[in-house]
Design a protein around this motif. Structure first.
Motif, PDB file in Angstrom:
ATOM      1  N   LEU A 168       0.732  -1.064  -0.033  1.00  0.00           N
ATOM      2  CA  LEU A 168       0.141  -0.020   0.005  1.00  0.00           C
ATOM      3  C   LEU A 168       0.952   1.282  -0.189  1.00  0.00           C
ATOM      4  CD1 LEU A 168      -2.938  -0.919   2.565  1.00  0.00           C
ATOM      5  CD2 LEU A 168      -3.095  -0.864   0.019  1.00  0.00           C
ATOM      6  N   ASP A 169       2.043   0.877  -0.030  1.00  0.00           N
ATOM      7  CA  ASP A 169       3.075   2.239  -0.314  1.00  0.00           C
ATOM      8  C   ASP A 169       2.633   3.193   1.281  1.00  0.00           C
ATOM      9  OD1 ASP A 169       5.099   4.058  -0.738  1.00  0.00           O
ATOM     10  OD2 ASP A 169       3.733   4.817  -2.220  1.00  0.00           O
TER      11      ASP A 169
ATOM     12  N   ALA B 139      -0.941   5.441   8.740  1.00  0.00           N
ATOM     13  CA  ALA B 139      -1.468   4.435   8.210  1.00  0.00           C
ATOM     14  C   ALA B 139      -2.129   3.448   9.314  1.00  0.00           C
ATOM     15  CB  ALA B 139      -0.320   3.644   7.354  1.00  0.00           C
ATOM     16  N   LYS B 140      -1.410   3.373  10.371  1.00  0.00           N
ATOM     17  CA  LYS B 140      -2.189   2.541  11.634  1.00  0.00           C
ATOM     18  C   LYS B 140      -3.406   3.288  11.914  1.00  0.00           C
ATOM     19  CE  LYS B 140       2.110   0.470  13.289  1.00  0.00           C
ATOM     20  NZ  LYS B 140       2.978   0.445  14.323  1.00  0.00           N
TER      21      LYS B 140
ATOM     22  N   THR C 280      -9.192  -2.087  -7.429  1.00  0.00           N
ATOM     23  CA  THR C 280      -8.362  -2.796  -6.725  1.00  0.00           C
ATOM     24  C   THR C 280      -8.307  -2.298  -5.250  1.00  0.00           C
ATOM     25  OG1 THR C 280      -6.685  -0.983  -7.169  1.00  0.00           O
ATOM     26  CG2 THR C 280      -6.705  -2.762  -8.683  1.00  0.00           C
ATOM     27  N   VAL C 281      -7.810  -3.238  -4.278  1.00  0.00           N
ATOM     28  CA  VAL C 281      -7.613  -2.853  -3.107  1.00  0.00           C
ATOM     29  C   VAL C 281      -6.709  -1.342  -2.573  1.00  0.00           C
ATOM     30  CG1 VAL C 281      -7.106  -3.825  -0.662  1.00  0.00           C
ATOM     31  CG2 VAL C 281      -7.892  -5.284  -2.481  1.00  0.00           C
ATOM     32  N   GLU C 282      -5.662  -1.267  -3.371  1.00  0.00           N
ATOM     33  CA  GLU C 282      -4.713  -0.381  -3.355  1.00  0.00           C
ATOM     34  C   GLU C 282      -5.502   1.054  -3.691  1.00  0.00           C
ATOM     35  OE1 GLU C 282      -4.226  -2.906  -5.025  1.00  0.00           O
ATOM     36  OE2 GLU C 282      -2.394  -3.780  -4.336  1.00  0.00           O
TER      37      GLU C 282
ATOM     38  N   LYS D 280      -6.501   4.161  -0.901  1.00  0.00           N
ATOM     39  CA  LYS D 280      -6.214   5.474  -1.206  1.00  0.00           C
ATOM     40  C   LYS D 280      -7.383   6.509  -1.173  1.00  0.00           C
ATOM     41  CE  LYS D 280      -2.194   4.759  -4.264  1.00  0.00           C
ATOM     42  NZ  LYS D 280      -1.825   4.704  -5.877  1.00  0.00           N
ATOM     43  N   VAL D 281      -8.435   5.989  -1.707  1.00  0.00           N
ATOM     44  CA  VAL D 281      -9.801   6.510  -1.519  1.00  0.00           C
ATOM     45  C   VAL D 281     -10.084   6.767  -0.045  1.00  0.00           C
ATOM     46  CG1 VAL D 281     -12.378   6.284  -2.077  1.00  0.00           C
ATOM     47  CG2 VAL D 281     -10.513   5.948  -3.778  1.00  0.00           C
ATOM     48  N   THR D 282      -9.928   5.711   0.533  1.00  0.00           N
ATOM     49  CA  THR D 282     -10.268   5.706   2.092  1.00  0.00           C
ATOM     50  C   THR D 282      -9.403   6.712   2.890  1.00  0.00           C
ATOM     51  OG1 THR D 282     -11.004   3.412   1.992  1.00  0.00           O
ATOM     52  CG2 THR D 282     -10.565   4.320   3.994  1.00  0.00           C
ATOM     53  N   ARG D 283      -8.042   6.708   2.502  1.00  0.00           N
ATOM     54  CA  ARG D 283      -6.970   7.529   3.229  1.00  0.00           C
ATOM     55  C   ARG D 283      -7.355   9.096   2.877  1.00  0.00           C
ATOM     56  NH1 ARG D 283      -1.420   7.133   0.610  1.00  0.00           N
ATOM     57  NH2 ARG D 283      -2.364   8.286  -0.647  1.00  0.00           N
TER      58      ARG D 283
END
Lengths: 174, 173
Positions: free
Chosen positions: A66-67, A74-75, B132-134, B138-141
């Motif tokens: 996930l970079d 991130a956590k 994709t999960v990635e 990214k969207v969630t982040r």
């Protein structure tokens, strides 16, 4: 028939009125669902949905893939994501202020409680709304509208305000 | 002789011609002298009259009469009750009001005046999921960053406001 019977009837009638009123309110209970359904196929809007299944998968994958450049952030994000049942996003850059006002008018204030309202110097408005059941936040809505963009985020699931605060602190550190 | 005198006095008494003295004399003769069987009835008659004359009203007679008059003349407490027909009328009014309110609320929802009245369609959300999960991460982040950033901005503005109020408070003091 005595006066007390009259009062009993009056109370029953008032209860019926209240019940009818609440029944009518329940027809507007899914105001946000209605809002999404109004614009989900509108080409002016970008729509994204993250399902509970995707949240589960996010929680399981390797952090390197996930970079995740910032571990603490991130956590915090993963910690919040595992409690979520869904995320709905609706954005547009066309007449954002109009859509912001429209969304605010649409939201049932009996269902949602305002958590935070922000209006900055540029005239951008942000409103956090929550839907609580038995003191547990079931939904967090973020409404944002300014000159450039309208954003509606709907986080569904059990949400912990402490976790949001923790993430906010991690981002603030940057 | 006495029997004739008694008969004579009785005749005058029943003819209403006897004096009070003669009446008293008749009573005395009937009580004291041996009388014939035909005069025995009159003796008993006068005896009954004497007994009834002795009857008198008790001392509490006046009080009893006055009490009964007062009880009769006192107005009875009025107990107001609603008849069944009135209860039904009132219930009907409440039912009409309830129906009217329900109709008003249903036909004029207060809190959704602006947005187009689209019915809630069943949305196929899978069309809008990231592939994709990635991408989902990214969207969630980004969504959480948006929340956190706005949260920080809101609390910063609130803190500034509180600080300003504190400064104003100091100036007032």
């Amino acid at each position: 028939m005595k006066i007390k019977h009259f009062f009993t009837l009056a109370i029953i009638a008032l209860a019926a009125v209240n019940g009818l009123a609440q029944g009518a309110t329940s027809t507007t209970a899914s105001a946000i669902d209605k809002y999404f359904s109004s614009y989900v196929e509108d080409k002016r809007f970008d729509v994204v949905y993250i399902s509970p299944k995707l949240f589960q998968m996010i929680g399981k994958i390797d952090s390197k893939i996930l970079d995740m450049e910032d571990d603490a952030e991130a956590k915090a994000i993963l910690d919040m994501a595992k409690d979520l049942q869904g995320l709905r996003i609706l954005t547009t850059d066309e007449t954002p202020e109009v859509f912001y006002k429209e969304a605010k008018a649409k939201i049932n204030t009996k269902e949602y409680e305002v958590l935070l309202t922000v209006r900055d110097k540029d005239g951008d408005n942000v409103e956090f709304l929550i839907k609580e059941t038995n003191n547990v936040i079931q939904e967090l809505l973020l409404l944002s509208g300014g000159k450039e963009e309208f954003v509606l985020l709907s986080f569904m699931g059990n949400l912990d305000l402490n976790k949001i605060t923790r993430l906010a602190k991690e981002i603030e550190k940057k | 002789m006495k029997q004739q005198q008694i008969q004579s006095l009785l005749d005058k008494y029943f003819a209403g011609e006897s004096s009070l003295q003669e009446e008293a004399q008749l009573r005395q003769l009937l009580q004291t002298e041996p009388i014939s069987e035909e005069h025995l009835t009159y003796s008993e008659w006068f005896q009954l009259l004497d007994e009834e004359a002795e009857l008198s009203l008790g001392d509490d007679f006046d009080a009893k009469v006055m009490a009964s008059i007062e009880a009769y003349s006192k107005p009875k407490p009025v107990i107001r009750t609603l008849s069944t027909s009135w209860i039904l009328r009132i219930a009907a009014v409440f039912a009409l009001v309830a129906t009217g309110l329900w109709w008003l609320v249903r036909s004029n929802p207060v809190e959704q005046p602006v947005v187009a009245e689209a019915e809630v369609k069943v949305i196929d959300w899978s069309k809008y999921e990231p592939k994709t999960v990635e991408e989902a991460y990214k969207v969630t982040r980004n969504a959480f960053r948006k929340v956190a950033t706005e949260f920080n901005e809101g609390t910063a503005i609130a803190t500034q406001g509180i600080d300003k109020m504190g400064e104003m408070g100091k100036l007032i003091k």
